[in-house]
Design a protein around this motif. Structure first.
Motif, short mmCIF file in Angstrom:
data_model
loop_
_atom_site.label_atom_id
_atom_site.label_comp_id
_atom_site.label_asym_id
_atom_site.label_seq_id
_atom_site.Cartn_x
_atom_site.Cartn_y
_atom_site.Cartn_z
N ALA A 233 0.84 -1.21 0.00
CA ALA A 233 0.00 0.00 0.00
C ALA A 233 0.87 1.26 0.00
O ALA A 233 0.58 2.23 -0.70
CB ALA A 233 -0.95 -0.01 1.19
N CYS B 193 -4.30 5.04 -1.21
CA CYS B 193 -4.85 3.72 -0.92
C CYS B 193 -5.22 3.59 0.54
O CYS B 193 -4.69 4.29 1.40
CB CYS B 193 -3.82 2.63 -1.23
SG CYS B 193 -3.34 2.52 -2.94
N SER C 109 -8.37 1.89 -3.94
CA SER C 109 -8.07 3.24 -4.37
C SER C 109 -9.11 3.60 -5.42
O SER C 109 -9.36 2.84 -6.34
CB SER C 109 -6.67 3.32 -4.97
OG SER C 109 -6.42 4.62 -5.46
#
Length: 161
Positions: free
Chosen positions: A48, A58, A89
């Protein structure tokens, strides 16, 4: 103290995965389902962070079981000492055409059964928590750090089968 070469290898593998995901998801929302042993959950956070560093805002969410046929991420697999975490996202209201879905399986050390035989799972085999076919298999069996054992060809073109 962790081996610096193993850390560098992990970062390189995750950078490759993040770059591939970014290229495949240009102009789309993103849903990355990661089936990961609980002992390696930090990998999800690192991925991430890598996506965020590449311009994707994200967030990580534990997967929630969906009704059969809902087309969502695989259900949480806590009973196998593994978890499915979803990195998202983009707008939650985007249609399937507007979302790049990527399933990642993280394979790690297999607990040795009482008879000592671990031959039931070879290096590169998906983690038991995987549901469906993974798009990427990140293998932590190698003591020198992770290797990308498989990456689906459709990720390089941005197409989804």
């Amino acid at each position: 103290m962790p081996d610096l070469s193993a850390i560098a290898r992990e970062r390189a593998a995750l950078a490759t995965v993040a770059d591939t995901i970014m290229a495949a998801s240009v102009g789309k929302g993103l849903r990355v389902a990661v089936a990961c042993p609980n002992s390696h959950l930090a990998v999800v956070d690192y991925l991430a962070q890598a996506l965020h560093a590449r311009g994707r805002a994200c967030r990580c969410l534990p997967a929630k079981p969906n009704p059969v046929g809902a087309g969502g991420p695989p259900p949480d697999r806590q009973e196998n000492n593994s978890t499915v975490v979803v990195i998202t996202s983009g707008s939650a209201k985007e249609t399937d055409r507007g979302v790049q879905r990527v399933n990642i399986t993280v394979a790690a050390s297999v607990p040795t059964p009482p008879n000592g035989d671990v031959s039931h799972q070879k290096t590169g085999e998906p983690h038991p928590a995987a549901v469906g076919v993974p798009d990427i298999i990140l293998d932590y069996h190698d003591p020198d750090g992770p290797l990308i054992r498989y990456m689906a060809p459709h990720l390089s073109t941005g197409d989804r089968l």
